[in-house]
Each structure stands twice: as structure tokens, then as C-alpha cells.
Design a protein around this motif. Sequence first.
Motif, mmCIF file in Angstrom:
data_model
loop_
_atom_site.group_PDB
_atom_site.id
_atom_site.type_symbol
_atom_site.label_atom_id
_atom_site.label_comp_id
_atom_site.label_asym_id
_atom_site.label_seq_id
_atom_site.Cartn_x
_atom_site.Cartn_y
_atom_site.Cartn_z
ATOM 1 N N ARG A 13 -11.075 39.199 22.319
ATOM 2 C CA ARG A 13 -11.877 39.375 23.525
ATOM 3 C C ARG A 13 -11.295 38.589 24.701
ATOM 4 O O ARG A 13 -11.328 39.042 25.846
ATOM 5 N N SER A 14 -10.753 37.418 24.433
ATOM 6 C CA SER A 14 -10.137 36.631 25.501
ATOM 7 C C SER A 14 -8.876 37.304 26.018
ATOM 8 O O SER A 14 -8.610 37.300 27.231
ATOM 9 N N MET B 188 -10.045 40.146 28.211
ATOM 10 C CA MET B 188 -10.621 39.712 29.480
ATOM 11 C C MET B 188 -9.540 39.214 30.430
ATOM 12 O O MET B 188 -9.609 39.465 31.642
ATOM 13 N N TRP B 189 -8.560 38.510 29.917
ATOM 14 C CA TRP B 189 -7.477 38.046 30.771
ATOM 15 C C TRP B 189 -6.722 39.238 31.353
ATOM 16 O O TRP B 189 -6.377 39.246 32.539
ATOM 17 N N ALA C 48 -18.442 39.542 34.290
ATOM 18 C CA ALA C 48 -18.343 38.669 33.122
ATOM 19 C C ALA C 48 -18.794 39.372 31.847
ATOM 20 O O ALA C 48 -18.288 39.074 30.751
ATOM 21 N N TYR D 213 -16.478 40.801 29.093
ATOM 22 C CA TYR D 213 -15.878 39.991 28.020
ATOM 23 C C TYR D 213 -16.313 40.533 26.660
ATOM 24 O O TYR D 213 -15.511 40.628 25.733
ATOM 25 N N SER E 288 -9.555 48.307 30.951
ATOM 26 C CA SER E 288 -9.374 47.254 31.946
ATOM 27 C C SER E 288 -9.009 47.782 33.331
ATOM 28 O O SER E 288 -8.382 47.087 34.114
#
Length: 447
Positions: A317-318, A321-322, A407, A410, A416
Motif C-alpha cells: 500500500r505504501s 501511495m508513493w 489520503a 492509501y 494512480s
Amino acid sequence: MPSRTERPSLQPRAVMISVAVLLAAGFGLTLLIFYPGVMTYDAKFVYEDIAKGTMGDWQSPVMVWLWGVIDPIAPGPGSMFLLIATTYWAGFGMLSLALASRGKTVALLLPLLAMTPPALAFAGIIWRDVLLATCWLLAATVAFAVSERQSPIRPAGQGLALVLLISGVLLRPNALLAAPILAAYIVWLSRVSLRRTAILYVPAMIGLFGTVQLAYYGMLDAKRQHPLQTIMIFDLGGISHFAKQNQFPVAWSESESAMLLNGCYQPTMWDIYWRLKPCDFVMRKVERETGLFGTPAIPSAWLTAVLHHPVAYLQHRSAFMWNFLAADNLGMWTADVEHPMERVYADRAAFNALVAAHDAIKPTPFLRAGFWLLACIVICGWSWRRSGPREASFALAVCGSATVYVASFYALGVASDFRYGYWAVLAAIAGGIVASSGEARTNEPEG
């Protein structure tokens, strides 16, 4: 020559006239660039559902119904484009005129910023993400415009704003987490109160969730196509990759297992497992060969994977999100969906000029969702401490809801594209200008 005492009364009129000219120019420019609108694949699927007379919840069935109602105005993409363009300029227009009526020359910046590529390049593209953003912008600006009015204008404006807010949620149910922040502003207007917002948050979210269920499956009888399970498929693929263990409730061949664990995963979109070769074998087996997609087997496998491999889940997930916040993702849509190898409006000078401007800034932070998320956070902090109550309430509502909305990807994001952060673009522009127009706060905001 006007007397000294007459000059202050002339200033708002002059600012309003200037703003009105800019708004008319901006709306006309939008028509010149985009009419009858840029159809995307998502929009094409929605429009095809109108002809079929069927509705599913993969795309918003409310958008199918709405488009069917307005389609006679300009059959094809034209009617939906006009709706998006009108709500876009009505939102910026009402806000800038409300500021101009008080002689705020900063109002002139709003239509000018609305004509910059990060905002305007998406105002003619038919995506429900864009319509969500323009509906919420208009909802907030209607509330701002009536915040100092008396009955019956004030409650009528609040009612309209709530309808626009709910419309946005019906377009994109994942907006449920962000909607209560904007709803609190619409209900209480110029009173900044974290306590009241917190009290309203859960009941508002439950009420909006119930509204989605009623509209989708009650009024419109939409077919359940299990879009939530796309998140789970993406997560199962990500957890499998980082944990180096298969988390899907199916068995793979040796070559498929090697691809799943090492070669397939990209923190960009779930489509890798759905329709993009060579990893489309995942959904082919999960959906068509075993029939597990849409059954309780997928949520069960997802929950087990998250509980047993929480670190792998957070890594996945990180990484997503990045990529969503900082990578060079899909921005302005320019492909002709009927002729994918060609660019839409290739012979239109105004459209090509906007594409060139968009492409020029694409490598910069201005087309990164993370930049606009950070801008919204900064504006919230500035408004909370420095701006007047009326202006602070508006800025905190739009930028606060945009912060929560972005947010939320996430946990909820499966792709994306920059468009998913578009609400933050409009919120930062509108909230920043309004916050800067207010007088300095003289006492602490209400907690």
C-alpha cells in the motif's frame, strides 16, 4: 469625478465586472477547446449502458441515469461535457463573485487560476472524478455565497449544496470518508468547530452510505458487479509479491506462481491482473475458470492475507501511495476511444495548445497529486490560525475534505491516475484564494 465617499462603493462593482468578463472568457475558452467533450473508456462504458438499458455498480449507475436524462440536450458526450463545464465555471464563478461583491481584488485570481492547465486540462474530459470535483466545488461555493444571507435564501442554498454533495458521493462512493467534512460546513457554515464536525462525521457517513444503497440497488436496481473486490485482488497480488507466498484462494502452475510472486506486481494499477498481458491469467482463473470473483472467497482470502502478512500489506500500500502521489502518472486524456491510435481533436489549435501546456508542466510538481495534497494541508493549517471565521470555514471544508479524500486512496486506490486527486486541485485553488482574502483571526478558533 466621483467624490471620495463614493469611491469605495464603486470598487466592488468594478471588481465584479472584471470577474464577470474573465468568467465569460473562461467558459467560452472551455467550449472552444473541448466541445463536445473528450470521451474516455470509462465514459464510453457508461454511455453504452444507457443504450442497453442496464445498470451495474462498476461505474456509477447514477451517472448512467443522469446522462440518459440530459442526453437529448447534446447527444453523445456533449450533454455530459456541458454539465461538467457548467458546474466547473459556476463553482469558480459564484465564489469569485461573492468575493468581488465585497471588493476583494483577489477574486480576479480565481478565474485566472481556473484557466491554468492543472485545472482546465481536465474540465472537458468526461470522467466521474471530474464531475465529482466540480459538484463539490459548486456545493461549497453555494454554501459560502449564502453564509451571510437571511432566510429563505440561506436554507435554500444549503439544500442545494447538500444535493450537490450527495451527488458527488453517488458518483464515487469512495468519497464517503471525505463527504462528512464538507457536509458539516454546509450545515453550520461560518462556524469552525472540530467538535461539531466529529459529532456529525459518523452519522453523516452512515446516512450517505444508506443513500448510496437506496439509490443504487433500490431506485435504480443496479446489478452488483463487486467493484470492492478489485481492491482485494490488487492487495492479494501485492501481498503475494512482498511476502513471496501465494495469497489467492487458487493454485497456480509453477510458471504462473513465479510470475505472480516476482514479475507481475507493479504499484500502479490493478489492471495488471485483469486485462494486461502477461499477467491477465490471474483474473482469468479467479473470475472465469473458478468463478470465485464476486463470492465470499475473495474477502475471506483478503482478510487472511492482511492479518497474516500486515508488513507485506503495508509495503504494497505504501508503494502504491508513493506512486500515486509522486510519480508521472496519466494526466490529460487525449486518445480517441473510437480510433485508439489517433489523438482526439488533432486538428483543433486551441486543444493542441492546451495539450502542449499540459505536457510542458507534466514533469513538474503541478501535475503530481502529492503536491496538491500538501497544498491542501498547508492551507488548512494557515486557515485555522490566520484567516477569519467565514473564510477559514470554507477553506477548512474544501481542503480538509480533499485531504481525507486523497489520503483514502492509501487503502482504497487501485489505480494512480492524476484524475483521482483532481478534487484536491480545485480545493487548493478555491480554498487558498478564500483563505488569503479573510481578515486575520482575532481569537482562537472554536475547538
